[in-house]
Design a protein around this motif. Structure first.
Motif, PDB file in Angstrom:
ATOM      1  N   PRO A 188       0.807  -1.238   0.000  1.00 35.13           N
ATOM      2  CA  PRO A 188       0.000   0.000   0.000  1.00 35.13           C
ATOM      3  C   PRO A 188       0.833   1.278   0.000  1.00 35.13           C
ATOM      4  CG  PRO A 188      -0.885  -1.579   1.566  1.00 35.13           C
ATOM      5  CD  PRO A 188       0.448  -2.113   1.126  1.00 35.13           C
ATOM      6  N   HIS A 189       2.071   1.194   0.443  1.00 38.22           N
ATOM      7  CA  HIS A 189       2.926   2.379   0.518  1.00 38.22           C
ATOM      8  C   HIS A 189       4.083   2.320  -0.469  1.00 38.22           C
ATOM      9  CE1 HIS A 189       0.857   4.091   4.016  1.00 38.22           C
ATOM     10  NE2 HIS A 189       0.656   2.827   4.352  1.00 38.22           N
ATOM     11  N   GLY A 190       4.044   1.361  -1.367  1.00 39.35           N
ATOM     12  CA  GLY A 190       5.073   1.270  -2.398  1.00 39.35           C
ATOM     13  C   GLY A 190       6.472   1.100  -1.841  1.00 39.35           C
ATOM     14  N   LEU A 191       6.602   0.343  -0.750  1.00 33.19           N
ATOM     15  CA  LEU A 191       7.897   0.170  -0.097  1.00 33.19           C
ATOM     16  C   LEU A 191       8.649  -0.970  -0.753  1.00 33.19           C
ATOM     17  CD1 LEU A 191       6.748   0.546   3.629  1.00 33.19           C
ATOM     18  CD2 LEU A 191       7.624   2.318   2.088  1.00 33.19           C
ATOM     19  N   ASP A 192       9.826  -0.684  -1.269  1.00 34.00           N
ATOM     20  CA  ASP A 192      10.617  -1.681  -2.002  1.00 34.00           C
ATOM     21  C   ASP A 192      11.418  -2.520  -1.010  1.00 34.00           C
ATOM     22  OD1 ASP A 192      11.618  -3.109  -4.099  1.00 34.00           O
ATOM     23  OD2 ASP A 192      12.816  -1.486  -4.955  1.00 34.00           O
ATOM     24  N   VAL A 193      10.676  -3.318  -0.246  1.00 34.88           N
ATOM     25  CA  VAL A 193      11.232  -4.250   0.721  1.00 34.88           C
ATOM     26  C   VAL A 193      10.536  -5.585   0.493  1.00 34.88           C
ATOM     27  CG1 VAL A 193      11.585  -4.785   3.166  1.00 34.88           C
ATOM     28  CG2 VAL A 193      11.646  -2.408   2.392  1.00 34.88           C
ATOM     29  N   HIS A 194      11.288  -6.672   0.556  1.00 39.64           N
ATOM     30  CA  HIS A 194      10.754  -7.990   0.222  1.00 39.64           C
ATOM     31  C   HIS A 194      11.091  -8.983   1.325  1.00 39.64           C
ATOM     32  CE1 HIS A 194      10.306  -6.712  -4.104  1.00 39.64           C
ATOM     33  NE2 HIS A 194      11.196  -5.833  -3.654  1.00 39.64           N
ATOM     34  N   LEU A 195      10.084  -9.636   1.869  1.00 43.06           N
ATOM     35  CA  LEU A 195      10.278 -10.717   2.821  1.00 43.06           C
ATOM     36  C   LEU A 195       9.997 -12.009   2.074  1.00 43.06           C
ATOM     37  CD1 LEU A 195       9.690  -8.108   4.570  1.00 43.06           C
ATOM     38  CD2 LEU A 195       9.035  -9.688   6.368  1.00 43.06           C
ATOM     39  N   GLY A 196      11.020 -12.450   1.343  1.00 41.37           N
ATOM     40  CA  GLY A 196      10.873 -13.512   0.362  1.00 41.37           C
ATOM     41  C   GLY A 196      10.775 -12.853  -1.006  1.00 41.37           C
ATOM     42  N   VAL A 197      11.883 -12.816  -1.729  1.00 38.03           N
ATOM     43  CA  VAL A 197      11.936 -12.128  -3.018  1.00 38.03           C
ATOM     44  C   VAL A 197      11.332 -13.024  -4.086  1.00 38.03           C
ATOM     45  CG1 VAL A 197      13.434 -11.023  -4.729  1.00 38.03           C
ATOM     46  CG2 VAL A 197      14.016 -10.903  -2.286  1.00 38.03           C
ATOM     47  N   ASP A 198      10.427 -12.459  -4.890  1.00 33.02           N
ATOM     48  CA  ASP A 198       9.865 -13.180  -6.026  1.00 33.02           C
ATOM     49  C   ASP A 198      10.970 -13.433  -7.052  1.00 33.02           C
ATOM     50  OD1 ASP A 198       8.491 -13.384  -8.786  1.00 33.02           O
ATOM     51  OD2 ASP A 198       6.792 -13.506  -7.403  1.00 33.02           O
ATOM     52  N   GLU A 199      10.922 -14.586  -7.698  1.00 38.48           N
ATOM     53  CA  GLU A 199      11.985 -14.958  -8.641  1.00 38.48           C
ATOM     54  C   GLU A 199      12.204 -13.917  -9.728  1.00 38.48           C
ATOM     55  OE1 GLU A 199      13.379 -18.836 -11.346  1.00 38.48           O
ATOM     56  OE2 GLU A 199      11.487 -18.861 -10.225  1.00 38.48           O
ATOM     57  N   LYS A 200      11.159 -13.210 -10.121  1.00 39.55           N
ATOM     58  CA  LYS A 200      11.306 -12.209 -11.179  1.00 39.55           C
ATOM     59  C   LYS A 200      12.189 -11.039 -10.750  1.00 39.55           C
ATOM     60  CE  LYS A 200       7.026  -9.704 -10.024  1.00 39.55           C
ATOM     61  NZ  LYS A 200       5.655  -9.363 -10.478  1.00 39.55           N
ATOM     62  N   HIS A 201      12.439 -10.918  -9.427  1.00 45.31           N
ATOM     63  CA  HIS A 201      13.303  -9.838  -8.923  1.00 45.31           C
ATOM     64  C   HIS A 201      14.688 -10.335  -8.511  1.00 45.31           C
ATOM     65  CE1 HIS A 201      10.112  -6.881  -8.983  1.00 45.31           C
ATOM     66  NE2 HIS A 201       9.330  -7.658  -8.253  1.00 45.31           N
ATOM     67  N   PHE A 202      14.971 -11.610  -8.731  1.00 46.48           N
ATOM     68  CA  PHE A 202      16.284 -12.142  -8.328  1.00 46.48           C
ATOM     69  C   PHE A 202      17.438 -11.361  -8.960  1.00 46.48           C
ATOM     70  CE2 PHE A 202      15.227 -16.862  -7.126  1.00 46.48           C
ATOM     71  CZ  PHE A 202      14.513 -16.402  -6.035  1.00 46.48           C
ATOM     72  N   HIS A 203      17.235 -10.882 -10.193  1.00 48.56           N
ATOM     73  CA  HIS A 203      18.325 -10.194 -10.892  1.00 48.56           C
ATOM     74  C   HIS A 203      18.697  -8.869 -10.228  1.00 48.56           C
ATOM     75  CE1 HIS A 203      14.764  -8.092 -12.491  1.00 48.56           C
ATOM     76  NE2 HIS A 203      15.590  -7.097 -12.807  1.00 48.56           N
ATOM     77  N   ARG A 204      17.850  -8.368  -9.347  1.00 47.92           N
ATOM     78  CA  ARG A 204      18.110  -7.101  -8.672  1.00 47.92           C
ATOM     79  C   ARG A 204      18.957  -7.260  -7.410  1.00 47.92           C
ATOM     80  NH1 ARG A 204      12.453  -4.847  -7.232  1.00 47.92           N
ATOM     81  NH2 ARG A 204      13.775  -3.190  -6.359  1.00 47.92           N
ATOM     82  N   ILE A 205      19.165  -8.485  -6.953  1.00 49.39           N
ATOM     83  CA  ILE A 205      19.800  -8.718  -5.660  1.00 49.39           C
ATOM     84  C   ILE A 205      21.320  -8.553  -5.754  1.00 49.39           C
ATOM     85  CG2 ILE A 205      20.206 -10.416  -3.833  1.00 49.39           C
ATOM     86  CD1 ILE A 205      17.495 -11.649  -4.518  1.00 49.39           C
ATOM     87  N   ALA A 206      21.864  -7.744  -4.852  1.00 47.43           N
ATOM     88  CA  ALA A 206      23.313  -7.545  -4.785  1.00 47.43           C
ATOM     89  C   ALA A 206      23.953  -8.690  -4.005  1.00 47.43           C
ATOM     90  CB  ALA A 206      23.624  -6.213  -4.111  1.00 47.43           C
ATOM     91  N   ARG A 207      25.189  -9.000  -4.336  1.00 47.75           N
ATOM     92  CA  ARG A 207      25.912 -10.073  -3.667  1.00 47.75           C
ATOM     93  C   ARG A 207      26.598  -9.555  -2.411  1.00 47.75           C
ATOM     94  NH1 ARG A 207      22.861 -11.764  -6.672  1.00 47.75           N
ATOM     95  NH2 ARG A 207      23.121 -13.409  -8.219  1.00 47.75           N
TER      96      ARG A 207
END
Length: 381
Positions: A188-207
């Motif tokens: 509802p607040h457009g917060l870019d935080v994920h508790l369990g990242v959807d696979e479509k966003h895996f490419h965004r994850i930093a190492r």
């Protein structure tokens, strides 16, 4: 290194300090966001998101935040308290009867949230192989005996916190706790935080990886010595059974992991935005917000092995301990994550702060990098 993003001129010293971090060749990538009264005044990022140094960090890069997300599940539980579905001083076993095993019948929700429940860790056997199986882990937790009588001592629930509160959400709401948090708090607040990242966003994850040569403050050094040399110490069980360690963060199972107390991925602006929304009166009313951030417990924490102060799922300001201070006002509250990520709010100045990094330091509380940045923010107000 030149940072990308925006920074109000009032906070030029903050930008300079953020850029100066990258004078250390071990510093790969990081993001910083500061909001005042919900308005963005600093939103910076720099560096790279991979270990090879080929993928630039962007505003939307997701960083591992570890326990920074504990206040999210705590606020979710308080939303259910406000709805009358949970009571802070009710026994956990009222909603989860199996939890009453082995002396836990009287443990209250308030005690769990303030880390005084006497259940900060799981004993042997080794639970790492089954940590991704929610049903298995809550059965183990329900059967676990107390380490001490609830309410008589202080011990941080490294992993147990998320399983207990998450299972209570499941029991009274019916939804997976991370689904609840996404639907009621984040989306509802457009917060870019994920508790369990959807696979479509895996490419965004930093190492994520550790830096060499950073030793941390004396409390942190003492804790690491215990973890290395005392396998049956309560702190060792709390941090390693199962273990929340940097090497795990390259595993796609970790990226998708739905444990609302230990595994989050987010951006700096997503983290800061949570506290801006909370201070603005979203999620819970003023009375419960005050309850969330007032001191419920303090003393020598048997897991952290250092003095701590807690609200109901948040860490409180420790002005007497520079290595645990947010470097802002005395009412500041928030939470740290392993190796450097942090997010918090200063309600007196209406400041929300979020910092993410992929270079793990060695301070178990507030890392010197965000501490330096937050002190400069406060000086500029």
């Amino acid at each position: 290194m030149k940072a990308q993003g925006m920074c109000a001129s009032q906070f030029d010293a903050v930008r300079q300090a953020f850029e100066d971090m990258f004078d250390d060749p071990q510093e790969r990538g990081a993001g910083l966001c500061v909001q005042i009264d919900g308005e963005m005044v600093v939103d910076l990022w720099a560096g790279v998101a991979d270990q090879e140094g080929t993928r630039p960090w962007t505003r939307d890069t997701l960083a591992n935040t570890f326990c920074v997300v504990k206040p999210y599940v705590a606020v979710a539980v308080l939303m259910l308290v406000e709805q009358g579905k949970l009571e802070l001083d009710a026994p956990v076993a009222r909603y989860w009867p199996e939890f009453a095993q082995n002396g836990k019948a009287k443990v209250t929700l308030r005690q769990v949230m303030s880390h005084t429940a006497g259940l900060p860790a799981l004993r042997a056997p080794d639970h790492n192989a089954m940590m991704y199986d929610w049903e298995h882990m809550v059965r183990v937790l329900a059967a676990e005996p107390l380490w001490w009588e609830a309410g008589t001592d202080l011990g941080y629930g490294t992993t147990t916190f998320g399983w207990i509160l998450g299972e209570l959400i499941r029991r009274v709401d019916g939804r997976d706790p991370c689904d609840f948090i996404h639907a009621q708090i984040l989306q509802p607040h457009g917060l870019d935080v994920h508790l369990g990242v959807d696979e479509k966003h895996f490419h965004r994850i930093a190492r994520f990886d550790s830096a060499r040569g950073r030793v941390g403050d004396p409390y942190s050094q003492g804790l690491r010595a215990v973890l290395k040399n005392q396998p049956t110490h309560i702190a060792t069980f709390a941090f390693t059974n199962p273990g929340m360690v940097p090497k795990r963060t390259s595993d796609p199972r970790w990226w998708a992991y739905r444990q609302p107390g230990v595994c989050g991925h987010g951006t700096a602006h997503g983290l800061a935005g949570f506290y801006s929304a909370l201070l603005a009166g979203n999620f819970i009313g003023r009375e419960l917000l005050n309850e969330f951030r007032r001191e419920h417990s303090h003393g020598m924490d048997r897991v952290w092995m250092r003095p701590m102060r807690y609200g109901l799922g948040c860490m409180l300001e420790q002005q007497r301990d520079p290595t645990a201070s947010h470097a802002m006002g005395p009412q500041t509250f928030g939470h740290i994550g392993l190796g450097g990520p942090i997010s918090f709010a200063d309600p007196e100045r209406q400041v929300s702060f979020g910092f993410v990094t992929t270079t793990s330091g060695s301070h178990t509380m507030i890392d010197p990098r965000p501490s330096r940045l937050s002190s400069l923010v406060y000086a500029a107000l």
